[in-house]
Design a protein around this motif. Structure first.
Motif, PDB file in Angstrom:
ATOM      1  N   LEU A 285      83.631   1.099 -35.965  1.00 49.58           N
ATOM      2  CA  LEU A 285      84.728   0.991 -34.996  1.00 49.58           C
ATOM      3  C   LEU A 285      85.445   2.315 -34.752  1.00 49.58           C
ATOM      4  CD1 LEU A 285      86.043  -2.346 -36.404  1.00 49.58           C
ATOM      5  CD2 LEU A 285      85.098  -2.048 -34.140  1.00 49.58           C
ATOM      6  N   VAL A 286      85.205   3.286 -35.603  1.00 46.43           N
ATOM      7  CA  VAL A 286      85.847   4.595 -35.436  1.00 46.43           C
ATOM      8  C   VAL A 286      84.753   5.657 -35.349  1.00 46.43           C
ATOM      9  CG1 VAL A 286      87.447   6.258 -36.447  1.00 46.43           C
ATOM     10  CG2 VAL A 286      87.842   3.834 -36.767  1.00 46.43           C
TER      11      VAL A 286
ATOM     12  N   VAL B  76      88.255  10.629 -30.015  1.00 46.66           N
ATOM     13  CA  VAL B  76      87.887   9.618 -31.003  1.00 46.66           C
ATOM     14  C   VAL B  76      87.783   8.271 -30.295  1.00 46.66           C
ATOM     15  CG1 VAL B  76      90.292   9.225 -31.682  1.00 46.66           C
ATOM     16  CG2 VAL B  76      88.485   8.626 -33.260  1.00 46.66           C
ATOM     17  N   GLU B  77      86.796   7.512 -30.684  1.00 43.01           N
ATOM     18  CA  GLU B  77      86.636   6.174 -30.114  1.00 43.01           C
ATOM     19  C   GLU B  77      87.031   5.162 -31.174  1.00 43.01           C
ATOM     20  OE1 GLU B  77      82.833   5.361 -28.323  1.00 43.01           O
ATOM     21  OE2 GLU B  77      83.284   3.214 -28.274  1.00 43.01           O
ATOM     22  N   MET B  78      88.084   4.416 -30.874  1.00 44.13           N
ATOM     23  CA  MET B  78      88.551   3.388 -31.819  1.00 44.13           C
ATOM     24  C   MET B  78      88.585   2.051 -31.114  1.00 44.13           C
ATOM     25  SD  MET B  78      91.548   5.210 -33.996  1.00 44.13           S
ATOM     26  CE  MET B  78      91.965   3.798 -34.984  1.00 44.13           C
ATOM     27  N   CYS B  79      87.905   1.094 -31.681  1.00 44.49           N
ATOM     28  CA  CYS B  79      87.854  -0.274 -31.148  1.00 44.49           C
ATOM     29  C   CYS B  79      87.473  -0.271 -29.666  1.00 44.49           C
ATOM     30  CB  CYS B  79      89.178  -1.001 -31.364  1.00 44.49           C
ATOM     31  SG  CYS B  79      89.565  -1.259 -33.079  1.00 44.49           S
ATOM     32  N   GLY B  80      86.545   0.583 -29.303  1.00 48.57           N
ATOM     33  CA  GLY B  80      86.041   0.603 -27.936  1.00 48.57           C
ATOM     34  C   GLY B  80      86.843   1.432 -26.967  1.00 48.57           C
ATOM     35  N   LYS B  81      87.969   2.016 -27.426  1.00 49.62           N
ATOM     36  CA  LYS B  81      88.780   2.851 -26.539  1.00 49.62           C
ATOM     37  C   LYS B  81      88.654   4.308 -26.971  1.00 49.62           C
ATOM     38  CE  LYS B  81      92.263  -0.614 -25.437  1.00 49.62           C
ATOM     39  NZ  LYS B  81      93.637  -1.058 -25.695  1.00 49.62           N
TER      40      LYS B  81
END
Lengths: 327, 352
Positions: free
Chosen positions: B171-172, B181-186
């Motif tokens: 998820l990260v 950084v990509e966190m939870c798809g964002k």
């Protein structure tokens, strides 16, 4: 959000080789070359069980405070505490909010609090009887300082909490790694009592001027009291508002307070939901954005690390040629 | 087919003398395959017996004839069996295969699909029906989950968490150049922290100038005199009507400290109350000169909480005592007991 330093450190290098036992991860990280490394099962087991390295002497007595009320002290205590317990450290969370006790509700332990510190001081029960062990993570314990309807006798000042910390050190089960103290809002008698045994502090604030003024004041008081290790968590950050310059960015907050960052928690509707359920955010499956941020903050707290880079705004996700078709 | 042949030919290939009667027996064997398999032993028993009987009647003087007969009969048996197999093959070929029959008619496809769907539905319904009463059982784990005693996702042996490292998990994901950084798809853009150690020190100095503070070490009620050895700056005045803080405590500092440090045994207050009651009971027994250890119901009433009905009882007791010649003791002891009981309740109140 994540620290850039972590990527350059040897520990992060080892973490880049970390292969979790997860099929999703395998699909995401396809090997670029056909050259496979030699199988090393022992190493992979160690990588999977990687834990943050505990810095400092135990027990680390951390007070979680803020000047203003409603910024998320109790939420932070619950989530950071359970994250630490998940990482394998023994944690005792003390709800020092005398008048407005809420930590037990957030943890879902409200029905199990029979005795408090007031009863321990009076001799109605022993300390081990007043500690409430969480069934989900048995290395997490809650201690409430008083019941909502009773008054805390302050004749001894903050000495009562110092005795408590000493008694926890000499426990048969062993000294806990972390003692987290949830401090009440304001700078009243409760605040003074809560900060007395602390060696370090986590200042929770939101990116608005009212919270920042109180946070600055509280930081000053903590520094006057001799607590030098103060880090801050900026809570309820909305990147969409930051982008439109309607909210101060985390870097602006840092510029105003001059404190190192332990974590940045984005605004998340799951926080309210988890509060209502009495089930802390970090135990959610699948993990949420705020839950991940709390876990990262807990990791930094263990290693006495601070953030080296912060999330500033949301970028549109790069889409492929076939994105129109859901690709 | 080969196995079939071997199966059928094995019992025949045993070298025995077979007479012409064997051909008469042949129709009795029948062409039914199963019949032949299961009843083969019985049939051949009769056959061998008859064969033996024939040989005995025919005599031993003509062995050449017998040999010829044997060869002929073997050939005939082979022919008959070949015929049987060929007939079986013909019947098999004459039946159309299932797949071909399905292909041939479009309705059969529908019927087959319907059958499969119906069977799946029946299995699902059966599983659901079997499952439902199990979940409704009182005291089951599922029942505990429904009542909120257990969390549904952490039942039994805890699952291994999805990840251990919050910085490196599905998820990260940090981009290669550490810019996002990509966190939870964002995806979030990252900016480096610019705060330096010097800036932190400047802020600390500013605060030390702005906020001069000494942590209060003593809490006093408003109106109390400040002790001589205490810095007036470190005194925190607590108003008498403070909602949750009070300076009044009925125990000393040392006693409170000992209470906190106590690891084993009965807590102080519980033990003290118990001892006080014991002493009181002994004193009452001594006063009344009762040597027996049985608790007298009359004295036990002294420990009861003062109810309105007690007034009547007290009057009765006074009368009773006056009759016993103890009038001098009772009026004194009775109010004391009321005082002590009221004191104990007042002590208990704050702890409740």
């Amino acid at each position: 959000m994540t620290s850039l330093q972590l990527l350059t450190e040897p520990s992060s290098l080892s973490s880049s080789n970390f292969i979790p036992f997860n099929p999703l991860y395998k699909t995401l990280t396809k090997p670029t070359t056909k050259h496979y490394p030699k199988p090393s099962p022992i190493r992979s087991v160690l990588q999977y069980n990687r834990k943050p390295e505990l810095a400092g002497d135990t027990p680390r007595v951390v007070v979680i405070t803020s000047g203003k009320g409603g910024v998320g002290k109790t939420t932070t205590t619950a989530n950071v505490g359970l994250s630490l317990a998940r990482l394998g450290f023994s944690v005792v969370a003390i709800d020092a909010d005398v008048g407005l006790r809420n930590l037990d509700l957030l943890l879902g332990l409200e029905n199990r609090v029979n005795y408090t510190v007031v009863e321990v001081l009076n001799g109605d029960c022993r300390l081990d009887q007043a500690l409430v062990r969480d069934k989900r993570w048995s290395n997490f314990e809650l201690l409430c300082i008083s019941k909502p309807r009773s008054k805390l006798p302050l004749g001894f000042g903050g000495k009562a909490l110092v005795w408590l910390v000493d008694a926890l050190k000499d426990r048969q089960e062993g000294c806990p790694d972390f003692i987290l103290i949830d401090c009440p809002a304001g700078i009243d008698a409760g605040f003074i009592t809560a900060i007395t045994p602390a060696n370090e502090a986590v200042l929770v604030t939101t990116p608005d001027i009212t919270a920042l003024r109180d946070a600055d004041r509280v930081t000053g008081l903590l520094e006057c009291d001799g607590i030098r290790d103060i880090k801050m968590i900026v809570n309820r950050v909305r990147t969409d508002l930051i982008r439109g310059e309607d909210m101060m960015s985390v870097l602006d907050v840092q510029e105003m307070l001059g404190l190192s960052l332990l974590g940045v928690i984005p605004e998340d509707s799951e926080v309210i939901r988890s509060t209502n359920r009495g089930f802390p955010l970090v135990l959610n499956k699948p993990p949420t954005l705020a839950g991940l941020a709390f876990e990262q903050a807990a990791w930094r707290l263990v290693e006495q690390d601070s953030m080296k880079a912060v999330m500033v705004e949301e970028e549109p996700k790069k889409r492929g040629f076939f994105s129109f078709f859901g690709g | 087919m080969a196995s079939f042949w071997t199966l059928q030919l094995h019992p025949i290939s045993i070298p025995h003398r077979v007479s012409t009667n064997a051909f008469e027996l042949r129709p009795q064997l029948g062409f039914n395959k199963s019949y032949r398999i299961w009843n083969a032993k019985n049939k051949y028993k009769d056959f061998f017996l008859k064969a033996a009987g024939n040989s005995s009647t025919s005599g031993e003087d003509n062995p050449i004839k017998d040999e010829k007969f044997l060869i002929k009969s073997k050939r005939n048996v082979m022919l008959v069996l070949q015929n049987q197999v060929s007939r079986l093959q013909e019947t098999i070929i004459s039946l159309p295969p299932i797949i071909l029959s399905i292909k041939s008619s479009p309705y059969s496809k529908l019927a087959l699909g319907f059958c499969i769907a119906a069977s799946v539905l029946i299995v699902a319904v059966r599983a659901y029906v079997a499952r439902k009463p199990r979940y409704q059982r009182q005291g089951s784990v599922a029942d505990l989950v429904r009542r909120g005693q257990l969390n549904s996702d952490r039942r039994g042996i805890s699952k291994t968490p999805m990840y251990d490292d919050p910085f490196n998990n599905p998820l990260v994901k940090i981009s290669k150049n550490n810019s996002s950084v990509e966190m939870c798809g964002k995806v979030y853009r990252l900016a480096p922290v610019t705060l330096t150690r010097e800036e932190q020190n400047i802020h600390q100095k500013r605060r030390s100038r702005a906020y001069q503070w000494k942590r209060p070490t003593i809490f006093l009620k408003e109106g109390d005199p400040v002790p001589a050895d205490v810095d007036p700056d470190t005194v925190r005045w607590i108003p008498a009507n403070h909602p949750f803080a009070t300076t009044i405590s009925d125990i000393t500092e040392d006693l409170a400290q000992n209470n906190v440090y106590q690891k084993h045994g009965v807590p102080f207050r519980i033990q003290a109350e118990h001892e006080a009651l014991q002493k009181k009971l002994e004193a009452l027994q001594g006063d009344q000169k009762f040597n027996n250890l049985v608790i007298d119901p009359g004295t036990a009433r002294n420990f009861e909480r003062p109810f309105k009905s007690n007034i009547k009882l007290d009057d009765q007791q006074v009368e009773h005592n006056s009759a016993n010649g103890q009038t001098g003791l009772r009026p004194e002891s009775q109010p004391k007991s009321h005082e002590s009981s009221s004191n104990s309740t007042s002590e208990e109140k704050p702890t409740q």
